[in-house]
Every structure is written in C-alpha cells, then in structure tokens.
Design an enzyme around this catalytic site. Sequence first.
Site, PDB file in Angstrom:
ATOM      1  N   GLY A  33       0.962  -1.942   7.364  1.00  0.00           N
ATOM      2  CA  GLY A  33       1.653  -0.674   7.103  1.00  0.00           C
ATOM      3  C   GLY A  33       1.388   0.395   8.152  1.00  0.00           C
ATOM      4  O   GLY A  33       0.885   1.477   7.839  1.00  0.00           O
ATOM      5  N   GLY A  37       2.586   7.544   8.482  1.00  0.00           N
ATOM      6  CA  GLY A  37       1.464   8.089   7.726  1.00  0.00           C
ATOM      7  C   GLY A  37       0.089   7.619   8.163  1.00  0.00           C
ATOM      8  O   GLY A  37      -0.261   7.593   9.342  1.00  0.00           O
ATOM      9  N   GLY A  39      -1.481   4.681   8.036  1.00  0.00           N
ATOM     10  CA  GLY A  39      -1.605   3.452   8.833  1.00  0.00           C
ATOM     11  C   GLY A  39      -1.212   3.674  10.289  1.00  0.00           C
ATOM     12  O   GLY A  39      -1.855   3.142  11.208  1.00  0.00           O
ATOM     13  N   TYR A 187      -0.098   3.617 -10.182  1.00  0.00           N
ATOM     14  CA  TYR A 187      -0.664   3.744  -8.830  1.00  0.00           C
ATOM     15  C   TYR A 187      -2.194   3.710  -8.919  1.00  0.00           C
ATOM     16  O   TYR A 187      -2.861   2.968  -8.185  1.00  0.00           O
ATOM     17  CB  TYR A 187      -0.171   5.058  -8.236  1.00  0.00           C
ATOM     18  CG  TYR A 187      -0.625   5.367  -6.827  1.00  0.00           C
ATOM     19  CD1 TYR A 187      -0.112   4.681  -5.731  1.00  0.00           C
ATOM     20  CD2 TYR A 187      -1.564   6.378  -6.592  1.00  0.00           C
ATOM     21  CE1 TYR A 187      -0.525   4.995  -4.436  1.00  0.00           C
ATOM     22  CE2 TYR A 187      -1.969   6.698  -5.306  1.00  0.00           C
ATOM     23  CZ  TYR A 187      -1.447   6.008  -4.240  1.00  0.00           C
ATOM     24  OH  TYR A 187      -1.855   6.312  -2.960  1.00  0.00           O
TER      25      TYR A 187
HETATM   26  N1  NAP Z   1      -0.775  10.112   1.630  1.00  0.00           N
HETATM   27  C1  NAP Z   1      -1.847  10.340   0.918  1.00  0.00           C
HETATM   28  O1  NAP Z   1      -2.222  11.513   0.617  1.00  0.00           O
HETATM   29  C2  NAP Z   1      -2.690   9.185   0.443  1.00  0.00           C
HETATM   30  C3  NAP Z   1      -3.812   9.478  -0.351  1.00  0.00           C
HETATM   31  C4  NAP Z   1      -4.589   8.423  -0.784  1.00  0.00           C
HETATM   32  C5  NAP Z   1      -4.269   7.135  -0.420  1.00  0.00           C
HETATM   33  N2  NAP Z   1      -3.174   6.871   0.338  1.00  0.00           N
HETATM   34  C6  NAP Z   1      -2.904   5.454   0.684  1.00  0.00           C
HETATM   35  O2  NAP Z   1      -2.673   5.345   2.072  1.00  0.00           O
HETATM   36  C7  NAP Z   1      -1.927   4.148   2.303  1.00  0.00           C
HETATM   37  C8  NAP Z   1      -0.796   4.456   3.264  1.00  0.00           C
HETATM   38  O3  NAP Z   1       0.121   5.316   2.609  1.00  0.00           O
HETATM   39  P1  NAP Z   1       0.774   6.607   3.314  1.00  0.00           P
HETATM   40  O4  NAP Z   1       0.412   7.763   2.497  1.00  0.00           O
HETATM   41  O5  NAP Z   1       0.492   6.584   4.746  1.00  0.00           O
HETATM   42  O6  NAP Z   1       2.323   6.334   3.015  1.00  0.00           O
HETATM   43  P2  NAP Z   1       3.535   5.928   3.973  1.00  0.00           P
HETATM   44  O7  NAP Z   1       3.704   6.917   5.052  1.00  0.00           O
HETATM   45  O8  NAP Z   1       4.672   5.680   3.051  1.00  0.00           O
HETATM   46  O9  NAP Z   1       3.052   4.549   4.617  1.00  0.00           O
HETATM   47  C9  NAP Z   1       3.029   3.370   3.852  1.00  0.00           C
HETATM   48  C10 NAP Z   1       3.044   2.177   4.775  1.00  0.00           C
HETATM   49  O10 NAP Z   1       3.061   1.007   3.940  1.00  0.00           O
HETATM   50  C11 NAP Z   1       4.231   0.263   4.267  1.00  0.00           C
HETATM   51  N3  NAP Z   1       4.776  -0.457   3.105  1.00  0.00           N
HETATM   52  C12 NAP Z   1       5.274   0.085   1.961  1.00  0.00           C
HETATM   53  N4  NAP Z   1       5.747  -0.898   1.172  1.00  0.00           N
HETATM   54  C13 NAP Z   1       5.564  -2.065   1.836  1.00  0.00           C
HETATM   55  C14 NAP Z   1       5.863  -3.403   1.561  1.00  0.00           C
HETATM   56  N5  NAP Z   1       6.503  -3.775   0.436  1.00  0.00           N
HETATM   57  N6  NAP Z   1       5.534  -4.348   2.472  1.00  0.00           N
HETATM   58  C15 NAP Z   1       4.925  -4.008   3.633  1.00  0.00           C
HETATM   59  N7  NAP Z   1       4.629  -2.745   3.962  1.00  0.00           N
HETATM   60  C16 NAP Z   1       4.940  -1.784   3.075  1.00  0.00           C
HETATM   61  C17 NAP Z   1       5.232   1.268   4.789  1.00  0.00           C
HETATM   62  O11 NAP Z   1       6.244   0.595   5.519  1.00  0.00           O
HETATM   63  P3  NAP Z   1       7.771   1.166   5.617  1.00  0.00           P
HETATM   64  O12 NAP Z   1       7.771   2.173   6.731  1.00  0.00           O
HETATM   65  O13 NAP Z   1       8.578  -0.045   5.922  1.00  0.00           O
HETATM   66  O14 NAP Z   1       8.091   1.793   4.284  1.00  0.00           O
HETATM   67  C18 NAP Z   1       4.318   2.142   5.642  1.00  0.00           C
HETATM   68  O15 NAP Z   1       4.044   1.515   6.853  1.00  0.00           O
HETATM   69  C19 NAP Z   1      -1.449   3.663   0.939  1.00  0.00           C
HETATM   70  O16 NAP Z   1      -2.250   2.595   0.506  1.00  0.00           O
HETATM   71  C20 NAP Z   1      -1.652   4.884   0.053  1.00  0.00           C
HETATM   72  O17 NAP Z   1      -1.854   4.520  -1.279  1.00  0.00           O
HETATM   73  C21 NAP Z   1      -2.375   7.877   0.788  1.00  0.00           C
END
Ligand code: NAP
Length: 308
Positions: A33, A37, A39, A187
């Site tokens: 991912g 964001g 990743g 979640y």
């Molecule tokens: N943002 C926050 O405040 C926060 C807080 C705590 C934890 N997190 C965790 O951080 C991690 C990254 O999330 P983010 O906040 O950076 O969100 P994000 O910007 O939506 O990034 C999510 C990543 O996961 C990928 N992904 C989603 N569904 C997928 C699937 N079915 N198969 C393969 N890849 C998939 C997305 O790919 P696409 O571009 O193709 O959608 C994107 O690369 C997650 O585990 C989230 O729970 C985030």
Amino acid sequence: MKLPEELQYIQNSLKPQKTTDARVDGKVCVISGTTSGVGYQAAKRLAQGGAHLVMINRSREKGQRVQAELTENFGVQVDLFIADFQELAEVQQAAFEIREKYPQIHLLINNAGVFNRRRRRTPDGHEMTYGVIHLASFLLTRLLIDNLIHGAPARVLYISSEAHRFGGFSIKDPNWHKRPYVGLWAYGAAKIAQIHTAQVFAERYSDSDVTFNILHPGAVRTNIGMNNGFLYRIYSRYVLHWFLKDPVSSGEAIYYLAADPSLEGVTGRFYNQTIEEKPAWYAVKPDLSEAVWQQSEDFVQPYLEETL
Ligand SMILES: NC(=O)c1ccc[n+]([C@@H]2O[C@H](COP(=O)([O-])OP(=O)(O)OC[C@H]3O[C@@H](n4cnc5c(N)ncnc54)[C@H](OP(=O)(O)O)[C@@H]3O)[C@@H](O)[C@H]2O)c1
C-alpha cells in the site's frame, strides 16, 4: 498530570517523536500500500535511507508512478508487485513471486488498509476490513517468514491504529455476520485481530532474530475512507483533515522503528508512532491471541499450500 494507563495514548500522541540517522542501504524492504498516505511516505523515507524497495500495490498504474518517482529521486532499486488484498489468492501469488526473487528479506511492513462505513465483503466472503487489514497481512507474513529468517536480523512492522481501542472484535463473529455493522468498530476489530497475531508471531519466532512490532502511525491526512461516498469525502477533506497531521511524520516514525539500532531484538511491542505504550487490554490476552491465530490460520489455510 499522568493519565490512567489506558488513556496515555492521548499524551503520547502529543509528545515529540524520535528520529534516526541510521541507514538501510541495500536492505530488501517489502511494503504494501505505497500509492498514498502513510505507505507512500514510509516508502519515500526508506528510499531516502537507501533501501531496496519491494512494493505491493493493487493498482499497477499508481504503483508504477511511485516506482518511477522514487527511482528517479533516490537512485535506489524499486520493484513492484500487484495484488488486491481483498483476494487472498492474489496475496499468495505476490508472496510466491517475492519469495522466489528475494531469498533474503530484511523488512516487511504490513501497511495496506481500508475503512468502510458500510459492510462490504471480499470475494472470499470475509468482511472487507478484516480481510484486507488482517487476513491478507497474516497470510503475507506467514508466506514470507522463511525469507525473513534468511535475511535476519529482520523486522516486521504492522501499521496498526489507536482505533483498536474502539474494540469491536469478536472471535465468534469476526466477519460481522451476526452483529449490526459499525464501520469504526469493524476497523478497530481488524486492527485488534492483527495485534493479537503479531504478538503470537513475536512469541513463536523469538529465537529467530526476526522481530514483530506494531505501531500507530499518528492521526494523519491520507486517502483513508475516501471510498465512502461524496458526503464522507467532503467531511473528511473539509472537517477531519483540519485535525490531522502531515503523513510525513508517519514515514519518519515507521523509518525509526525499521532502522534504529536501539530496536534490535525488541519484539512484540506496541508503539504510538515511536513511543512504546500498552495496547488496549482486550488486545493483550495470550489465550485469545492463540485462538485468533488459529482462526486466522484456518481462514487462510487453502492459500498456505505450496501450489499455485
Ligand atoms: N490515516 C491515519 O490517520 C491512520 C491512522 C492509523 C492507522 N492508519 C493505517 O495506515 C495504513 C495506511 O492507510 P492510510 O491512512 O495511508 O490510507 P490511504 O492513503 O488510503 O492508503 C492506503 C493504502 O492501502 C492500499 N489499499 C487499500 N485497499 C487495498 C487492497 N484491497 N489491496 C491492496 N492495497 C490496498 C491503498 O491503495 P489504493 O491507492 O489502490 O487505494 C493505499 O496504497 C492503514 O493500515 C491504516 O489503517 C492510518
């Protein structure tokens, strides 16, 4: 004022975070991912530190864009594998290709995640957040473990969330068949299942020089939840984002846990970015952790076979 242990995460979120100058030159770092964001920022920071990146994304087009950018800006090797984490067969396929190509893996970051306001199911029939966040990362880690052992000292990081404190996990109903669905609980539940199995990995592989740690990457502005329709997107972009940090800080925190020498041999811990803390009590119950491991193993069993 010192808050009770269960609330210390609020104070920890406000503390200054640690950084490191350590480098990871040539280390094989598998990360899921990376298209946006947390990743994306982690991949960028690892590339800056000299890593050989192995990215797993579902969109080839978006993945190639990141691949080209990081290769050009940092001069490191960046490889791309494609898998939709809703499909355990695709996770298996990517894992088989990766373990064939990289006999030694030094870092695995289980990052890909999703938040759904309404219940959705994967083609395998699992509730989607449970499938994408927990089962896919469990399967990937299981399938790459021998290569991590060959690459030891190696580290596995789970990108978790303080949202696990919302609770919601039920071993009797991990796929939300029997309960009314609440997006935030689902979640939180997926993150709890992941914390349980990460602790079992840490326990089972404690002699291997592969460590397993879990971190909350901070509350940051990303694309998470943007799949939830127009109103949610407006709310997220114009309300929620005011309260969130720049995800560059998440990339720094992940890099610290991935690279800093002080983390050598440290395993089975939970971090709020870079500050160690206790997860919620219901995520730390050894008997339940073993049961969650067994249940997860049963769900992914068909994909652990050595055949494609
Ligand atoms: N943002 C926050 O405040 C926060 C807080 C705590 C934890 N997190 C965790 O951080 C991690 C990254 O999330 P983010 O906040 O950076 O969100 P994000 O910007 O939506 O990034 C999510 C990543 O996961 C990928 N992904 C989603 N569904 C997928 C699937 N079915 N198969 C393969 N890849 C998939 C997305 O790919 P696409 O571009 O193709 O959608 C994107 O690369 C997650 O585990 C989230 O729970 C985030």
